[in-house]
Design a protein around this motif. Structure first.
Motif, PDB file in Angstrom:
ATOM      1  N   TYR A  27       0.912  -1.364  -0.035  1.00 15.85           N
ATOM      2  CA  TYR A  27      -0.051  -0.104  -0.080  1.00 15.85           C
ATOM      3  C   TYR A  27       0.615   1.381   0.068  1.00 15.85           C
ATOM      4  O   TYR A  27       1.590   1.480   1.056  1.00 15.85           O
ATOM      5  N   ALA A  32       2.766  -4.789   2.768  1.00 18.12           N
ATOM      6  CA  ALA A  32       1.591  -5.527   3.749  1.00 18.12           C
ATOM      7  C   ALA A  32       1.978  -7.063   3.711  1.00 18.12           C
ATOM      8  O   ALA A  32       1.585  -7.735   4.564  1.00 18.12           O
ATOM      9  N   SER A  52      -4.274  -9.115  14.519  1.00 20.42           N
ATOM     10  CA  SER A  52      -4.718  -8.011  13.688  1.00 20.42           C
ATOM     11  C   SER A  52      -3.643  -7.353  13.073  1.00 20.42           C
ATOM     12  O   SER A  52      -2.604  -7.187  13.361  1.00 20.42           O
ATOM     13  N   CYS A  54      -2.152  -8.135  10.255  1.00 20.16           N
ATOM     14  CA  CYS A  54      -0.896  -9.226   9.866  1.00 20.16           C
ATOM     15  C   CYS A  54      -0.880  -9.516   8.023  1.00 20.16           C
ATOM     16  O   CYS A  54      -0.238 -10.027   7.535  1.00 20.16           O
ATOM     17  N   LYS A  56      -3.981 -10.723   6.628  1.00 23.06           N
ATOM     18  CA  LYS A  56      -5.053 -11.776   6.293  1.00 23.06           C
ATOM     19  C   LYS A  56      -5.903 -11.519   5.116  1.00 23.06           C
ATOM     20  O   LYS A  56      -6.266 -11.858   4.132  1.00 23.06           O
ATOM     21  N   THR A  58      -5.808  -8.501   3.355  1.00 19.47           N
ATOM     22  CA  THR A  58      -5.253  -8.116   2.344  1.00 19.47           C
ATOM     23  C   THR A  58      -4.779  -9.331   1.033  1.00 19.47           C
ATOM     24  O   THR A  58      -4.853  -9.297   0.049  1.00 19.47           O
ATOM     25  N   ILE A  70      -8.237  -0.494  -4.877  1.00 17.05           N
ATOM     26  CA  ILE A  70      -7.491   0.576  -3.947  1.00 17.05           C
ATOM     27  C   ILE A  70      -6.545   1.115  -4.605  1.00 17.05           C
ATOM     28  O   ILE A  70      -5.533   0.138  -4.998  1.00 17.05           O
TER      29      ILE A  70
HETATM   30  N1  ATP Z   1      -6.747   0.230   2.065  1.00 13.89           N
HETATM   31  C1  ATP Z   1      -5.628   0.274   2.840  1.00 13.89           C
HETATM   32  N2  ATP Z   1      -4.839   1.412   2.823  1.00 13.89           N
HETATM   33  C2  ATP Z   1      -3.726   1.220   3.289  1.00 13.89           C
HETATM   34  N3  ATP Z   1      -2.855   0.612   4.387  1.00 13.89           N
HETATM   35  C3  ATP Z   1      -3.889  -0.662   4.208  1.00 13.89           C
HETATM   36  C4  ATP Z   1      -5.044  -0.875   3.573  1.00 13.89           C
HETATM   37  N4  ATP Z   1      -5.638  -2.044   3.997  1.00 13.89           N
HETATM   38  C5  ATP Z   1      -4.751  -2.439   4.817  1.00 13.89           C
HETATM   39  N5  ATP Z   1      -3.631  -1.710   4.949  1.00 13.89           N
HETATM   40  C6  ATP Z   1      -2.521  -2.223   5.744  1.00 13.89           C
HETATM   41  O1  ATP Z   1      -2.145  -3.312   5.517  1.00 13.89           O
HETATM   42  C7  ATP Z   1      -1.826  -4.334   6.695  1.00 13.89           C
HETATM   43  C8  ATP Z   1      -2.442  -5.526   6.818  1.00 13.89           C
HETATM   44  O2  ATP Z   1      -3.799  -5.137   6.874  1.00 13.89           O
HETATM   45  P1  ATP Z   1      -5.168  -6.347   6.746  1.00 13.89           P
HETATM   46  O3  ATP Z   1      -6.339  -5.564   6.985  1.00 13.89           O
HETATM   47  O4  ATP Z   1      -4.924  -6.962   5.464  1.00 13.89           O
HETATM   48  O5  ATP Z   1      -4.589  -6.994   8.004  1.00 13.89           O
HETATM   49  P2  ATP Z   1      -5.653  -8.246   8.759  1.00 13.89           P
HETATM   50  O6  ATP Z   1      -4.646  -9.430   9.408  1.00 13.89           O
HETATM   51  O7  ATP Z   1      -6.746  -8.557   7.820  1.00 13.89           O
HETATM   52  O8  ATP Z   1      -6.140  -7.519   9.801  1.00 13.89           O
HETATM   53  P3  ATP Z   1      -7.557  -7.506  11.020  1.00 13.89           P
HETATM   54  O9  ATP Z   1      -7.475  -8.847  11.483  1.00 13.89           O
HETATM   55  O10 ATP Z   1      -7.578  -6.460  11.910  1.00 13.89           O
HETATM   56  O11 ATP Z   1      -8.677  -7.342   9.825  1.00 13.89           O
HETATM   57  C9  ATP Z   1      -1.855  -3.350   7.923  1.00 13.89           C
HETATM   58  O12 ATP Z   1      -0.704  -2.779   8.209  1.00 13.89           O
HETATM   59  C10 ATP Z   1      -2.687  -2.281   7.369  1.00 13.89           C
HETATM   60  O13 ATP Z   1      -2.584  -0.968   8.134  1.00 13.89           O
END
Ligand code: ATP
Length: 265
Positions: A27, A32, A52, A54, A56, A58, A70
């Motif tokens: 991003y 990420a 949270s 990590c 998943k 994405t 995005i």
């Molecule tokens: N649209 C976005 N723009 C910028 N950064 C993003 C975006 N979506 C996710 N990130 C960043 O990418 C990283 C992974 O986020 P992601 O939402 O994929 O994690 P996750 O494991 O699904 O988290 P959660 O369990 O909290 O939903 C994080 O650092 C998050 O801040």
């Protein structure tokens, strides 16, 4: 003679539905997802777990190119579904998302009738030749999503009038209506009460007979209940992936062990 090879067994061992290699997601300047390799088995449930942030969700979104929406997001590496590179410029993302459907955290029915929620996809993809065929798709999708009995007498009522759990099953029916092969689920039960959660989990278990399912979940109990394989992510890295039972009872990596025993996350 009984000389036929056991094709099913051979396929189980050799053929992945989804094959991801060296996947990176950025991003802007944030890296990420780092170097993720994974093979996802057909007609089974794979759970993505991890603390949270990590990555998943994405990584899940790379599997049907939802990240394309995005602006600052960039995906590198190779993701193949049935041997086809889904990032090939020839691939139409709209067709891809019919084949690889998605169900989100919060049930998001369209502000339309129950019938039209299901019929929308088949209409835009031209899957029904007439009203009868469309009616049949609506009925069978609701049946497969375990919602037919509750919905059959109120097909003209708004989808948003259903309970939260029913709305989530409506969204699953909507995904099923365009005959997907893969269904991605991003924490599909996080907005549901325990009874609605149990119904959706039961449904996931039934659906794996016909679909490849990948589910992101915060609940390790849920991963243990619904999935055959589990992938543990940490700080954008896929730390470990394997049969769910092994991940929960005999993880190879200390980070997985710390997470499943509640030491972090
Ligand atoms: N649209 C976005 N723009 C910028 N950064 C993003 C975006 N979506 C996710 N990130 C960043 O990418 C990283 C992974 O986020 P992601 O939402 O994929 O994690 P996750 O494991 O699904 O988290 P959660 O369990 O909290 O939903 C994080 O650092 C998050 O801040």
């Amino acid at each position: 003679m009984n000389e036929m090879p056991n094709i099913e067994q051979a396929n189980d061992m050799t053929e992945s539905k989804i094959s991801a290699k060296k996947v990176q997601v950025y991003y802007g300047d944030t890296h990420a997802i780092k170097d993720v390799d994974i093979e996802i088995q057909p007609k089974s449930v794979t759970a993505f777990i991890g603390p949270s942030g990590c990555g998943k969700s994405t990584f899940l979104r790379t599997l049907n190119r939802m990240n394309d929406t995005i602006d600052i997001c960039r995906v590198e590496g190779s993701i193949k579904i049935d041997e086809e590179d889904i990032y090939d410029p020839k691939v139409d993302p709209v067709q891809l998302r019919a084949k690889v459907g998605m169900v989100f955290q919060k049930p998001n029915p369209f502000p339309k009738s129950i019938y039209d929620n299901i019929a929308y996809g088949p209409r835009i993809h031209g899957l029904a030749r007439n009203k009868q065929e469309l009616d049949d798709i609506v009925a069978s999708s609701l049946q497969k999503a375990g919602l037919w009995e509750e919905a059959k007498n109120r097909l003209d009522e708004p989808g948003t009038g259903l309970s939260g759990g029913q709305q989530q099953r409506l969204c699953i029916a909507r995904a099923i209506a365009v005959s997907p092969e893969v269904i991605l689920m991003d924490e599909p039960c996080s907005a549901l009460d325990p009874i609605a959660t149990a119904k959706v989990e039961e449904l996931i278990d039934e659906l794996r007979e016909n679909y490849t399912i990948v589910i992101v979940t915060h609940s390790m109990q849920q991963a243990a209940r619904v999935s055959q394989r589990t992938a543990f992510f940490h700080l954008g890295i896929l730390v470990e992936e394997g049969p769910t039972q092994d991940i929960f009872t005999n993880p190879k990596d200390k980070r997985t062990q710390d997470y499943i025993t509640g030491r972090f996350g």
